[in-house]
Write a protein that holds these residues in place. Sequence first.
Motif: not given
Length: 221
Positions: A140-141, A105-106, A137, A109, A102, A144, A66
């Motif tokens: 949730e994120n 999205v990670r 989403s 990162r 998700n 980060n 995350k």
Amino acid sequence: MNLFKIESKVQIFMLIVLFLVIFLAGNQKLSAKEDYDWNRLNQRYKYYLSHKSDISQKSLLEILPKEEVTNLKDAEDTIDYIFNNFAILEEGAKAGDLDTINILVRLRRITDGANSEYISILLGKIIAVHPEVFLMSLKENLDNITRLDSLLCNLGPKYVDKIYKQTEELERRYLALREVDNKSLAKVKELALYVLSKEISRNRINIIYINYDQELLDKVN
């Protein structure tokens, strides 16, 4: 007087202890980032490709960090493998699958350059098509995600130097998000609308300058 000196020494000692605790905690966090297991991610992604299921998908999502990972120099083979086999994620995202979004999205990162840009553009396209899932989403994120505007307002190369089309697409995203009626997403929705509205306003002002409408410019200024 002696009591005062003792209290001062105790305070200094406590400050030193506090500093050491913060310093060590920071080092542990940094080490955790630097020790990310890229080989394990590679294996999970291969398993996800060969055994596509909710279980393999959640297993992949679970292993993705995350927080930002610093040792990208050790990630090249894994990142290349993922993007050479990216279609499965792209299809899932376009279909509005929350876990896939998700994952993207990670992944954003832990990638940089063109790969991160590509993910941002793909996620941006989802906003108008699956606005509620996008907000889920985002919620949730959110902790980060850096540069939320680069996610919400990233339109891709085909919109470069096309300010009218840029504005139309941003407004389309804004209107889609505005229609989401889910109380649990109210705060993140408000934030997303604020970011988009700023970009839309900036574009509209630029359009006024392009058209050089003095009367409107006077109102803006």
